[in-house]
Design a protein around this motif. Structure first.
Motif, PDB file in Angstrom:
ATOM      1  N   LEU A   1      -8.248  14.370  41.695  1.00 39.66           N
ATOM      2  CA  LEU A   1      -8.435  15.647  41.005  1.00 39.66           C
ATOM      3  C   LEU A   1      -7.252  16.581  41.239  1.00 39.66           C
ATOM      4  N   THR A   2      -6.703  16.551  42.459  1.00 34.30           N
ATOM      5  CA  THR A   2      -5.532  17.380  42.747  1.00 34.30           C
ATOM      6  C   THR A   2      -4.352  16.948  41.895  1.00 34.30           C
ATOM      7  N   ALA A   3      -4.137  15.649  41.790  1.00 35.34           N
ATOM      8  CA  ALA A   3      -3.049  15.148  40.943  1.00 35.34           C
ATOM      9  C   ALA A   3      -3.264  15.558  39.491  1.00 35.34           C
ATOM     10  N   ALA A   4      -4.520  15.487  39.024  1.00 38.38           N
ATOM     11  CA  ALA A   4      -4.811  15.902  37.657  1.00 38.38           C
ATOM     12  C   ALA A   4      -4.563  17.396  37.468  1.00 38.38           C
ATOM     13  N   GLY A   5      -4.974  18.204  38.459  1.00 39.60           N
ATOM     14  CA  GLY A   5      -4.767  19.645  38.346  1.00 39.60           C
ATOM     15  C   GLY A   5      -3.306  20.039  38.351  1.00 39.60           C
ATOM     16  N   LEU A   6      -2.476  19.299  39.099  1.00 37.35           N
ATOM     17  CA  LEU A   6      -1.056  19.613  39.167  1.00 37.35           C
ATOM     18  C   LEU A   6      -0.278  19.091  37.963  1.00 37.35           C
ATOM     19  N   SER A   7      -0.785  18.068  37.306  1.00 34.72           N
ATOM     20  CA  SER A   7       0.000  17.411  36.251  1.00 34.72           C
ATOM     21  C   SER A   7      -0.392  17.821  34.842  1.00 34.72           C
ATOM     22  N   THR A   8      -1.611  18.324  34.641  1.00 34.12           N
ATOM     23  CA  THR A   8      -2.074  18.634  33.284  1.00 34.12           C
ATOM     24  C   THR A   8      -1.914  20.112  32.988  1.00 34.12           C
ATOM     25  N   GLY A   9      -1.710  20.415  31.702  1.00 29.65           N
ATOM     26  CA  GLY A   9      -1.538  21.785  31.243  1.00 29.65           C
ATOM     27  C   GLY A   9      -0.701  21.811  29.986  1.00 29.65           C
ATOM     28  N   GLU A  10      -0.199  23.006  29.635  1.00 33.27           N
ATOM     29  CA  GLU A  10       0.642  23.100  28.445  1.00 33.27           C
ATOM     30  C   GLU A  10       1.900  22.266  28.610  1.00 33.27           C
ATOM     31  N   VAL A  11       2.408  22.202  29.831  1.00 31.68           N
ATOM     32  CA  VAL A  11       3.544  21.320  30.140  1.00 31.68           C
ATOM     33  C   VAL A  11       2.999  20.133  30.923  1.00 31.68           C
ATOM     34  N   SER A  12       2.992  18.964  30.304  1.00 31.70           N
ATOM     35  CA  SER A  12       2.457  17.781  30.958  1.00 31.70           C
ATOM     36  C   SER A  12       3.508  17.174  31.889  1.00 31.70           C
ATOM     37  N   ILE A  13       3.073  16.875  33.116  1.00 32.80           N
ATOM     38  CA  ILE A  13       3.968  16.294  34.124  1.00 32.80           C
ATOM     39  C   ILE A  13       3.298  15.040  34.665  1.00 32.80           C
ATOM     40  N   PRO A  14       3.997  13.929  34.773  1.00 30.50           N
ATOM     41  CA  PRO A  14       3.382  12.730  35.365  1.00 30.50           C
ATOM     42  C   PRO A  14       2.837  13.024  36.765  1.00 30.50           C
ATOM     43  N   PRO A  15       1.693  12.439  37.124  1.00 35.12           N
ATOM     44  CA  PRO A  15       1.059  12.764  38.415  1.00 35.12           C
ATOM     45  C   PRO A  15       1.972  12.590  39.622  1.00 35.12           C
ATOM     46  N   LEU A  16       2.697  11.467  39.706  1.00 32.44           N
ATOM     47  CA  LEU A  16       3.576  11.257  40.857  1.00 32.44           C
ATOM     48  C   LEU A  16       4.704  12.282  40.890  1.00 32.44           C
ATOM     49  N   THR A  17       5.229  12.626  39.706  1.00 34.18           N
ATOM     50  CA  THR A  17       6.265  13.656  39.639  1.00 34.18           C
ATOM     51  C   THR A  17       5.713  15.003  40.074  1.00 34.18           C
ATOM     52  N   ALA A  18       4.462  15.292  39.672  1.00 38.77           N
ATOM     53  CA  ALA A  18       3.846  16.558  40.056  1.00 38.77           C
ATOM     54  C   ALA A  18       3.624  16.636  41.568  1.00 38.77           C
ATOM     55  N   LEU A  19       3.207  15.522  42.167  1.00 40.61           N
ATOM     56  CA  LEU A  19       3.009  15.513  43.614  1.00 40.61           C
ATOM     57  C   LEU A  19       4.333  15.701  44.347  1.00 40.61           C
ATOM     58  N   ARG A  20       5.409  15.100  43.825  1.00 44.19           N
ATOM     59  CA  ARG A  20       6.722  15.302  44.433  1.00 44.19           C
ATOM     60  C   ARG A  20       7.175  16.747  44.258  1.00 44.19           C
ATOM     61  N   ALA A  21       6.911  17.326  43.090  1.00 40.90           N
ATOM     62  CA  ALA A  21       7.298  18.718  42.838  1.00 40.90           C
ATOM     63  C   ALA A  21       6.550  19.678  43.752  1.00 40.90           C
ATOM     64  N   LEU A  22       5.344  19.303  44.149  1.00 41.36           N
ATOM     65  CA  LEU A  22       4.573  20.148  45.062  1.00 41.36           C
ATOM     66  C   LEU A  22       5.329  20.373  46.370  1.00 41.36           C
ATOM     67  N   PHE A  23       6.108  19.389  46.778  1.00 43.57           N
ATOM     68  CA  PHE A  23       6.874  19.483  48.022  1.00 43.57           C
ATOM     69  C   PHE A  23       8.341  19.838  47.774  1.00 43.57           C
ATOM     70  N   GLY A  24       8.631  20.327  46.543  1.00 40.89           N
ATOM     71  CA  GLY A  24       9.964  20.826  46.239  1.00 40.89           C
ATOM     72  C   GLY A  24      10.969  19.800  45.792  1.00 40.89           C
ATOM     73  N   ALA A  25      10.539  18.578  45.489  1.00 43.66           N
ATOM     74  CA  ALA A  25      11.455  17.526  45.069  1.00 43.66           C
ATOM     75  C   ALA A  25      11.389  17.355  43.553  1.00 43.66           C
ATOM     76  N   GLY A  26      12.535  17.012  42.941  1.00 44.13           N
ATOM     77  CA  GLY A  26      12.561  16.739  41.515  1.00 44.13           C
ATOM     78  C   GLY A  26      13.138  17.879  40.706  1.00 44.13           C
ATOM     79  N   ASP A  27      12.840  17.879  39.413  1.00 43.14           N
ATOM     80  CA  ASP A  27      13.371  18.859  38.468  1.00 43.14           C
ATOM     81  C   ASP A  27      12.929  20.268  38.840  1.00 43.14           C
ATOM     82  N   GLY A  28      13.867  21.237  38.712  1.00 37.68           N
ATOM     83  CA  GLY A  28      13.556  22.615  39.073  1.00 37.68           C
ATOM     84  C   GLY A  28      12.444  23.219  38.245  1.00 37.68           C
ATOM     85  N   GLY A  29      12.394  22.859  36.952  1.00 38.31           N
ATOM     86  CA  GLY A  29      11.325  23.376  36.095  1.00 38.31           C
ATOM     87  C   GLY A  29       9.968  22.859  36.517  1.00 38.31           C
TER      88      GLY A  29
END
Length: 344
Positions: A31-59
């Motif tokens: 559910l956390t992965a779904a909450g972080l990845s879904t929205g107007e801007v769709s982000i793949p779950p693994l990418t969203a989890l990495r972004a949570l810790f500051g890794a990946g694309d700045g946007g």
């Protein structure tokens, strides 16, 4: 014979509870992965989890860390606090209908928070105001019902009366608010996770986590109180004092959760029943399961109103209230169902 049966049954119950906790934790991660990845801007779950810790694309990092993560974590934290508070209240009152939203605690927390906003104080003080309001509501309930040792049904009616009175006071304050304050105060009448900030999550999460740890440490006292006042007194406890201490902890949990979300119903009422159905009698492990399932239920409800329902901007409190009303009705019918057994 009883002693020969109990160890095996206890071991099976512990294994089942551990398995349920692991499944609930896996559900939380999904559910956390779904909450972080879904929205107007769709982000793949693994990418969203990495972004949570500051890794990946700045946007992606901006969207996840500043907009989605605080809302997701607020749902998890508040849901855990509400579920454990409901489980504690139901055990202390020995009443399956007892929950913070039924006995007026969340209404009091909302009253305190809205009153603070009406006075123009800083929103950083909202958790303290919500806590004070919850304590006031609990004091009103105690004045009308606790000392008179009212019956179960009357206790619930008193709590509903306190909740209704506080809701009316909150609505009156909102009507009198300036227009610029009305929208920010409205969340305390409906229950919403919109606009949660990291400051609120950190303060509320730290406080709720601390109280949850204390509740787990005191679970043995609750188990002794379950035996009855005479047995608890014989084992060295002071039932009235210990029950009051645990009741205050339940109120603090519910009030802090309401400071994050507003008066969200159903979670504190339903999750303890679900846990008892799945895992059996209460133990420290079932309290952990309550916390996990409470967070999962509130986050799932928030994701539902965000992405699955056709009504934009619907607060999560409306979703949980829709589920909670029939659930409470069924519980009240079961609680007062007449039995056909004749005394012997």
């Amino acid at each position: 014979m009883t002693l020969a049966i109990h160890p095996g049954g206890l071991a099976r119950r512990r294994r089942r509870t551990l398995l349920l906790c692991l499944l609930a934790l896996a559900l939380l991660v999904a559910l956390t992965a779904a909450g972080l990845s879904t929205g107007e801007v769709s982000i793949p779950p693994l990418t969203a989890l990495r972004a949570l810790f500051g890794a990946g694309d700045g946007g992606d990092v901006l969207v996840v860390q500043q907009f989605r993560a605080p809302r997701v974590l607020a749902a998890l934290i508040a849901g855990a606090g509400l579920a454990v508070s409901g489980a504690l209240l139901q055990r202390l009152f020995r009443n399956p209908l007892a929950s913070p939203d039924v006995v007026g605690v969340t209404g009091g927390a909302s009253f305190g928070a809205v009153l603070l906003l009406a006075l123009g104080a800083s929103q950083l003080l909202v958790p303290l105001a919500a806590l004070a309001g919850g304590l006031v509501a609990a004091g009103l309930l105690g004045a009308f019902a606790w000392r008179s040792r009212a019956a179960v049904g009357r206790l619930v009616l008193v709590g509903l009366a306190v909740q209704s009175g506080l809701a009316a006071a909150v609505n009156l304050m909102i009507v009198r608010f300036p227009a610029e304050l009305a929208s920010s105060a409205l969340q305390w009448t409906t229950g919403s996770l919109y606009g949660r900030s990291w400051t609120e999550v950190q303060l509320g999460g730290g406080a709720i986590g601390l109280v949850l740890a204390v509740v787990l440490l005191l679970d043995r006292r609750v188990a002794v109180l379950d035996l009855g006042d005479e047995s608890a007194g014989g084992l060295g406890l002071r039932p009235d004092r210990d029950r009051l201490r645990l009741l205050l902890l339940a109120i603090v949990l519910a009030s802090l959760a309401a400071a994050l979300t507003g008066p969200v119903g159903f979670v504190a009422l339903a999750v303890p029943h679900l846990v008892r159905f799945l895992a059996g009698p209460p133990t420290p492990a079932t309290l952990v399961l309550c916390a996990l399932l409470g967070g999962a239920l509130l986050l799932a409800a928030d994701l539902t109103v965000l992405h699955l329902l056709p009504v934009p901007g619907l607060p999560v409190g409306a979703m949980t209230a829709t589920l909670g009303a029939p659930w409470l009705l069924v519980l009240m019918i079961r609680q007062h169902r007449p039995t056909n057994r004749s005394p012997r």
